[in-house]
Design a protein around this motif. Structure first.
Motif, mmCIF file in Angstrom:
data_model
loop_
_atom_site.group_PDB
_atom_site.id
_atom_site.type_symbol
_atom_site.label_atom_id
_atom_site.label_comp_id
_atom_site.label_asym_id
_atom_site.label_seq_id
_atom_site.Cartn_x
_atom_site.Cartn_y
_atom_site.Cartn_z
ATOM 1 N N LYS A 237 1.114 -1.294 -0.330
ATOM 2 C CA LYS A 237 -0.061 -0.272 0.262
ATOM 3 C C LYS A 237 0.501 1.308 -0.166
ATOM 4 O O LYS A 237 0.490 2.116 -0.486
ATOM 5 C CB LYS A 237 -0.952 -0.168 0.997
ATOM 6 N N HIS A 238 2.121 1.246 0.952
ATOM 7 C CA HIS A 238 2.915 2.712 0.902
ATOM 8 C C HIS A 238 4.228 2.468 0.361
ATOM 9 O O HIS A 238 3.982 3.650 -0.175
ATOM 10 C CB HIS A 238 2.627 3.031 2.119
ATOM 11 N N LEU A 239 4.870 1.415 0.537
ATOM 12 C CA LEU A 239 5.927 1.420 -0.058
ATOM 13 C C LEU A 239 6.665 1.429 -1.930
ATOM 14 O O LEU A 239 7.303 1.746 -2.265
ATOM 15 C CB LEU A 239 6.911 0.390 0.755
ATOM 16 N N TRP A 240 5.641 0.268 -2.206
ATOM 17 C CA TRP A 240 6.131 -0.199 -3.330
ATOM 18 C C TRP A 240 5.436 0.943 -4.385
ATOM 19 O O TRP A 240 6.488 0.733 -5.027
ATOM 20 C CB TRP A 240 5.064 -1.293 -3.961
ATOM 21 N N PRO A 241 4.754 1.609 -3.694
ATOM 22 C CA PRO A 241 3.961 2.697 -5.726
ATOM 23 C C PRO A 241 5.346 3.882 -4.814
ATOM 24 O O PRO A 241 5.157 4.328 -6.064
ATOM 25 C CB PRO A 241 3.090 3.545 -4.767
ATOM 26 N N LEU A 242 6.015 3.787 -4.296
ATOM 27 C CA LEU A 242 6.910 5.401 -3.965
ATOM 28 C C LEU A 242 8.346 4.320 -4.638
ATOM 29 O O LEU A 242 9.220 5.166 -5.652
ATOM 30 C CB LEU A 242 7.440 5.701 -2.940
ATOM 31 N N ILE A 243 8.784 3.446 -4.489
ATOM 32 C CA ILE A 243 9.203 2.687 -5.034
ATOM 33 C C ILE A 243 9.536 2.433 -6.273
ATOM 34 O O ILE A 243 10.271 2.938 -7.012
ATOM 35 C CB ILE A 243 9.909 1.274 -4.447
ATOM 36 N N ARG A 244 8.458 1.815 -6.726
ATOM 37 C CA ARG A 244 8.282 1.742 -8.289
ATOM 38 C C ARG A 244 8.132 2.964 -9.139
ATOM 39 O O ARG A 244 8.391 3.519 -10.425
ATOM 40 C CB ARG A 244 6.860 0.523 -8.316
ATOM 41 N N LYS A 245 7.902 4.450 -8.914
ATOM 42 C CA LYS A 245 7.587 5.352 -9.417
ATOM 43 C C LYS A 245 9.331 6.135 -9.696
ATOM 44 O O LYS A 245 9.170 6.339 -10.771
ATOM 45 C CB LYS A 245 7.760 6.676 -8.457
ATOM 46 N N GLN A 246 9.561 5.504 -8.968
ATOM 47 C CA GLN A 246 11.213 5.881 -9.555
ATOM 48 C C GLN A 246 11.677 4.452 -10.193
ATOM 49 O O GLN A 246 12.805 5.236 -10.837
ATOM 50 C CB GLN A 246 12.196 5.699 -8.176
ATOM 51 N N LEU A 247 11.556 3.357 -10.221
ATOM 52 C CA LEU A 247 12.431 2.328 -11.132
ATOM 53 C C LEU A 247 10.800 1.766 -11.290
ATOM 54 O O LEU A 247 10.577 0.374 -11.201
ATOM 55 C CB LEU A 247 12.781 1.022 -9.912
ATOM 56 N N PRO A 248 10.509 2.115 -12.793
ATOM 57 C CA PRO A 248 9.749 1.961 -13.104
ATOM 58 C C PRO A 248 9.533 0.523 -13.512
ATOM 59 O O PRO A 248 8.606 -0.536 -13.758
ATOM 60 C CB PRO A 248 9.173 3.262 -13.913
ATOM 61 N N GLN A 249 10.420 -0.340 -14.375
ATOM 62 C CA GLN A 249 10.804 -1.645 -14.569
ATOM 63 C C GLN A 249 11.428 -3.128 -13.186
ATOM 64 O O GLN A 249 11.522 -3.787 -14.130
ATOM 65 C CB GLN A 249 12.029 -1.084 -15.947
ATOM 66 N N ALA A 250 11.602 -2.277 -11.637
ATOM 67 C CA ALA A 250 11.391 -3.269 -11.502
ATOM 68 C C ALA A 250 10.517 -3.977 -10.749
ATOM 69 O O ALA A 250 9.128 -3.289 -11.259
ATOM 70 C CB ALA A 250 12.126 -2.508 -9.859
ATOM 71 N N LYS A 251 11.140 -4.979 -9.588
ATOM 72 C CA LYS A 251 9.928 -5.979 -9.659
ATOM 73 C C LYS A 251 10.033 -6.072 -7.963
ATOM 74 O O LYS A 251 10.633 -6.636 -7.567
ATOM 75 C CB LYS A 251 9.360 -7.101 -10.430
ATOM 76 N N CYS A 252 8.826 -6.412 -7.507
ATOM 77 C CA CYS A 252 8.933 -6.899 -5.664
ATOM 78 C C CYS A 252 8.413 -7.908 -5.952
ATOM 79 O O CYS A 252 6.854 -8.395 -6.009
ATOM 80 C CB CYS A 252 8.095 -6.079 -4.760
ATOM 81 N N ARG A 253 8.696 -9.216 -5.585
ATOM 82 C CA ARG A 253 8.407 -10.250 -5.764
ATOM 83 C C ARG A 253 7.830 -10.462 -3.342
ATOM 84 O O ARG A 253 8.661 -10.747 -3.212
ATOM 85 C CB ARG A 253 9.413 -11.670 -5.821
ATOM 86 N N ILE A 254 7.108 -11.031 -3.554
ATOM 87 C CA ILE A 254 6.650 -11.430 -2.046
ATOM 88 C C ILE A 254 5.967 -13.167 -1.795
ATOM 89 O O ILE A 254 5.162 -13.434 -2.596
ATOM 90 C CB ILE A 254 5.426 -10.458 -1.581
#
Length: 440
Positions: A237-254
């Motif tokens: 909800k909070h962290l990934w949108p901020l990270i993805r905004k700066q790294l639009p090609q990155a992924k996060c696997r949970i």
């Protein structure tokens, strides 16, 4: 004849699902090295992820609550030590062992300080802007307000009483050792610092994978553990949108064992957020990632996910709770306000994109392991503690007046309640046996 160690588990160990399962198996290994014959028992059902303890040379027992058959088993075995996996197990079974095997050394494997974790959870839910590290908790506990005296909860009273009744308490975090001794007054001779017993030498771990062989972010944690589910929500909800905004090609696997259906609401491949289920090999999974995100807002003990990252050379961005008991030489975040989320995300992006910073953090992680978590040091200390106490148990117990007092009060109350439940069940069984058979 070799002495017997009788271990009672809350569940059957699942080392591939949780750090607690790994820690318990490590403890069994240490006891085997001391020459003990290991008997393991639990009231729980085995799952598909349970370790095959009988294959590891342990004698296994399926036991039931509130039943004198347990007393008969202990009377027959007369173990030299009995290990309780968490304090709730001590409450249920220690009085039975004391009754039929009074010379058995009682060891509580706390795993973490449960009432501390529960307290932090309550504070996060009711006052999400309130910091909950140990120093701030001591201030909250002493000062005016809704959490005055919070460290003295009924839950804490139960847990501390359980620790007093045991001859040795294995405490996984130095931060918790300090709290238990300075605030709760537990004597140091019944507290033994026992962190994760993991070999950290390069021969076992190999050379960490280089940064150009890694990609994306990762989070991993058993969903049945409340801090992990909360962290997944904070991340999504909070962290990934901020990270993805700066790294639009990155992924996060949970990843996580026992992934609930409700977690699928966060699965969003278009935004690079992937709910990936259970990881068969946690360390291999973490080693594939460039950065490990550990946004825990509450919890206790040591965090196995942090240790897995340090061992495979994956730098972490974690909260202060995530790093508690491991290191103060890290950039940690309290995750209380929007500003904290932004700082966390900035640190994650910088670590991901800056190779020099990434390498510096990787080396720092290796130094933490080499300086503070040397397996041989902690293994030898644990073995020496057990041998010292068991060799002269009466001398060890002599000054522990509080231990005797608690056996007379709350300890006996637990015993009589259990005996009442057992008697009630026996009466019901006899009554059912006397009923005439049902007819059509």
């Amino acid at each position: 004849m070799a002495p017997i160690a009788f271990i009672i588990g809350t569940v059957w160990p699942e080392p591939r699902s949780s750090a607690a399962g790994q820690h318990l198996l490590s403890l069994l290994s240490e006891l085997k090295q001391l020459g003990y014959i290991i008997h393991f028992a639990s009231t729980a059902q085995r799952s598909e992820n349970s370790e095959g303890l009988d294959e590891l040379g342990c004698v296994v027992h399926e036991i039931v609550l509130n039943d004198s058959s347990f007393d008969q088993l202990i009377a027959q075995l007369q173990p030299e030590i009995a290990v309780f996996d968490r304090f709730m197990i001590e409450e249920q079974f220690s009085w039975r062992i004391k009754k039929v095997a009074p010379n058995t050394c009682l060891i509580l494997d706390t795993e973490d300080f449960h009432s501390l974790r529960y307290l932090r959870h309550q504070i996060v839910k009711k006052h999400p802007e309130q910091a909950v590290d140990i120093p701030s908790l001591l201030e909250i506990n002493a000062g005016p307000g809704p959490f005055q005296g919070c460290l003295n909860s009924d839950f804490a009273v139960r847990e501390i009483a359980s620790m007093w009744r045991c001859d040795i308490n294995l405490i996984i975090s130095q931060a918790e050792v300090a709290l238990l001794h300075t605030y709760y007054g537990l004597p140091k001779n019944i507290l033994h610092y026992c962190p994760f017993l993991m070999a950290n030498d390069g021969a076992e771990l190999g050379t960490p994978r280089a940064i150009d062989k890694r990609k994306d972010f990762v989070f991993i944690g058993n969903y049945r553990h409340a801090p992990n589910w909360d962290a997944v929500q904070i991340l999504a909800k909070h962290l990934w949108p901020l990270i993805r905004k700066q790294l639009p090609q990155a992924k996060c696997r949970i990843y996580g064992a026992y992934t609930p259906e409700k977690a699928q609401q966060f699965h969003n491949p278009k935004q690079g957020l992937l709910i990936s289920g259970w990881a068969k090999d946690a360390q291999a999974t973490i080693q594939e990632a460039r950065v490990h995100l550990v946004p825990l807002r509450f919890g206790a003990g040591l965090k196995g996910k942090i240790f897995d990252s340090l061992r495979v050379g994956t730098p972490c961005v974690g909260s202060d709770i995530a790093w508690e008991g491991i290191s103060t030489d890290v950039t940690a975040h309290s995750l209380l306000t929007l500003n904290d989320y932004e700082n966390f995300a900035e640190q994650a992006v910088a670590l991901y994109a800056d190779e020099d910073k990434w390498l510096t953090e990787q080396v720092k992680g290796q130094q933490i392991l080499e300086n503070d978590f040397v397996y041989t040091t902690h293994s030898a200390a644990l073995k020496n503690k057990i041998q010292t106490v068991t060799q002269d148990l009466n001398t060890h117990r002599a000054p522990l007046f509080m231990q005797k007092m608690l056996e007379q009060t709350q300890y006996r109350a637990t015993r009589f309640m259990s005996q009442w439940i057992e008697a009630k069940q026996t009466i019901e069984q006899l009554r059912d046996a006397d009923l005439p058979p049902e007819t059509d």
